[in-house]
Motif scaffolding. Structure first.
Motif, PDB file in Angstrom:
ATOM      1  N   ASN A   1      -8.545   1.986   7.497  1.00  0.00           N
ATOM      2  CA  ASN A   1      -7.860   3.224   7.916  1.00  0.00           C
ATOM      3  C   ASN A   1      -7.162   3.087   9.276  1.00  0.00           C
ATOM      4  OD1 ASN A   1      -8.874   4.489   5.546  1.00  0.00           O
ATOM      5  ND2 ASN A   1     -10.841   4.661   6.577  1.00  0.00           N
TER       6      ASN A   1
ATOM      7  N   ASN B   1      -6.827   7.550   4.981  1.00  0.00           N
ATOM      8  CA  ASN B   1      -6.865   6.916   3.660  1.00  0.00           C
ATOM      9  C   ASN B   1      -6.053   5.620   3.572  1.00  0.00           C
ATOM     10  OD1 ASN B   1      -7.593   6.845   0.895  1.00  0.00           O
ATOM     11  ND2 ASN B   1      -5.590   7.713   0.331  1.00  0.00           N
ATOM     12  N   ARG B   2      -6.449   4.652   4.398  1.00  0.00           N
ATOM     13  CA  ARG B   2      -5.876   3.305   4.241  1.00  0.00           C
ATOM     14  C   ARG B   2      -7.052   2.321   4.216  1.00  0.00           C
ATOM     15  NH1 ARG B   2      -2.695   1.132   7.875  1.00  0.00           N
ATOM     16  NH2 ARG B   2      -1.288   0.308   6.314  1.00  0.00           N
TER      17      ARG B   2
ATOM     18  N   MET C   1       0.851  -1.193   0.000  1.00  0.00           N
ATOM     19  CA  MET C   1       0.000   0.000   0.000  1.00  0.00           C
ATOM     20  C   MET C   1       0.885   1.241   0.000  1.00  0.00           C
ATOM     21  SD  MET C   1      -3.244  -0.493   2.508  1.00  0.00           S
ATOM     22  CE  MET C   1      -2.412  -1.414   3.790  1.00  0.00           C
TER      23      MET C   1
ATOM     24  N   ASP D   1      -2.806  -0.281  13.441  1.00  0.00           N
ATOM     25  CA  ASP D   1      -2.662  -1.363  12.459  1.00  0.00           C
ATOM     26  C   ASP D   1      -1.911  -2.513  13.133  1.00  0.00           C
ATOM     27  OD1 ASP D   1      -1.830  -3.118  10.424  1.00  0.00           O
ATOM     28  OD2 ASP D   1      -1.973  -1.507   8.931  1.00  0.00           O
TER      29      ASP D   1
ATOM     30  N   ARG E   1      -7.284  -1.453   5.140  1.00  0.00           N
ATOM     31  CA  ARG E   1      -7.130  -1.819   6.562  1.00  0.00           C
ATOM     32  C   ARG E   1      -8.086  -1.018   7.428  1.00  0.00           C
ATOM     33  NH1 ARG E   1      -1.558  -3.617   6.647  1.00  0.00           N
ATOM     34  NH2 ARG E   1      -1.678  -5.510   5.430  1.00  0.00           N
TER      35      ARG E   1
ATOM     36  N   GLU F   1      -0.401   4.389  -1.083  1.00  0.00           N
ATOM     37  CA  GLU F   1      -1.221   5.588  -1.271  1.00  0.00           C
ATOM     38  C   GLU F   1      -0.896   6.581  -0.147  1.00  0.00           C
ATOM     39  OE1 GLU F   1      -3.771   3.054   1.486  1.00  0.00           O
ATOM     40  OE2 GLU F   1      -3.054   2.632  -0.518  1.00  0.00           O
TER      41      GLU F   1
ATOM     42  N   PRO G   1      -1.356   8.413   3.132  1.00  0.00           N
ATOM     43  CA  PRO G   1      -2.097   7.911   4.296  1.00  0.00           C
ATOM     44  C   PRO G   1      -3.268   8.792   4.726  1.00  0.00           C
ATOM     45  CG  PRO G   1       0.086   8.702   4.947  1.00  0.00           C
ATOM     46  CD  PRO G   1       0.044   8.751   3.453  1.00  0.00           C
TER      47      PRO G   1
ATOM     48  N   MET H   1       0.801   7.539   8.895  1.00  0.00           N
ATOM     49  CA  MET H   1      -0.499   8.221   8.980  1.00  0.00           C
ATOM     50  C   MET H   1      -0.480   9.217  10.153  1.00  0.00           C
ATOM     51  SD  MET H   1      -4.239   6.601   8.512  1.00  0.00           S
ATOM     52  CE  MET H   1      -5.062   6.431  10.072  1.00  0.00           C
TER      53      MET H   1
END
Ligand code: T3D
Length: 265
Positions: free
Chosen positions: A31, A25-26, A1, A71, A29, A3, A5, A37
């Motif tokens: 987010n 913006n995850r 990933m 996470d 998962r 992108e 965060p 992040m």
């Protein structure tokens, strides 16, 4: 990933007024927080405080979730690994985030668009006005992984819904529906899913047109009221009102009242 965060977007409401939308913006998962992040969110909040034209914030999540807390893929351990110092990550990342949200002199609206769990619930509850989609849920997931509520979770729960409900939620680790969260007083309002973002934007627009001085003072005053006794809070209110009474927003508010027009702050 790989992108970004978080996504940051400004919405203009007037020549000197805008509000900032921050989207976690995850989505794969739900987010969940990783260090990148946290760092991006910290930078966005510092920038929002610096920017006087940014008069309100909206925090929401990308995809079907709001935020699943830490996470856990960053926390996997084998028997051979040394135990983790979770106090260190709270000190370095989560606690400064919660303190920053509470101290930021701008109203923060949170649009909980789907499941919120663990520290994701704490982040939502640290905001000033919390809207949630009817399909959203709030889970004190900590007990399931051998932890206790953190990032202010124990404080917000007991303050907002009282010790009996706080204990049940924290110990059972069961999801609480948005409707129940509203009826228990955990959040401001549960909203039909398809209306959530429109309602959150309308609220932010309204706050961004409001008196920045009053909104910042309201935030400080209600924060102080969580620890002051009545005597101290009366003094605190007097001192705040003294400052506000000398400021331009009050003059404009009273003038607009007599001119029977909306105040222009
Ligand atoms: O560690 C420190 O630094 C200390 C600070 C701790 C703060 C904390 O937040 S600790 C608590 C951590 N969070 C959790 O324990 C919540 C775990 N997640 C859940 O309980 C559930 O996922 C939800 C209740 C949030 C949502 O359930 P559901 O059924 O809607 O979704 P799901 O199928 O469980 O999750 C969807 C995907 O997101 C799934 O991935 P997959 O199988 O599709 O590849 C799932 O693994 C992933 N996911 C959800 N939560 C997390 C996550 N991945 C990593 N970490 C997560 N927290």
């Amino acid at each position: 990933m790989d992108e970004e965060p978080i996504l940051v977007e400004d919405r203009i409401v007037g020549p000197h007024a805008r509000y900032r939308v921050i989207t976690l913006n995850r989505p794969q998962r739900l987010n969940a927080f990783v260090a990148s992040m946290h760092h991006a969110l910290r930078a966005a909040l510092i920038e929002a405080e610096r920017d006087q034209a940014c008069r309100a914030l909206l925090i929401t999540g990308a995809g079907r979730g709001f935020c699943a807390g830490q996470d856990l893929s960053e926390r996997r351990m084998s028997d051979a690994d040394q135990p983790l110092d979770l106090g260190a990550t709270l000190d370095a990342l989560y606690n400064p985030l919660i303190r920053r949200l509470r101290a930021l002199p701008r109203p923060i609206v949170c649009a909980v668009n789907g499941p919120a769990a663990g520290a994701g619930v704490s982040v939502a509850l640290a905001c000033d006005v919390v809207l949630a989609a009817r399909s959203a849920s709030f889970t004190q997931a900590f007990a399931k992984i051998g932890l206790a509520p953190d990032a202010g979770g124990s404080f917000f729960l007991t303050q907002l819904i009282g010790p009996a409900r706080a204990r049940g939620l924290a110990m059972m680790a069961e999801p609480l529906s948005a409707e129940k969260a509203e009826s228990w007083g955990l959040i401001w309002k549960a909203v039909e899913d398809e209306k959530l973002m429109a309602e959150a934007h309308a609220l932010c627009e309204r706050l961004a047109r409001g008196s920045p001085a009053a909104l910042a003072a309201i935030k400080r005053s209600l924060e102080a009221a969580t620890t002051n006794d009545l005597d101290r809070q009366l003094d605190y209110e007097r001192d705040l009102q003294r400052q506000l009474g000398r400021a331009g927003d009050y003059r404009e508010g009273v003038t607009a009242f007599f001119e029977k027009r909306p105040a222009k702050f």
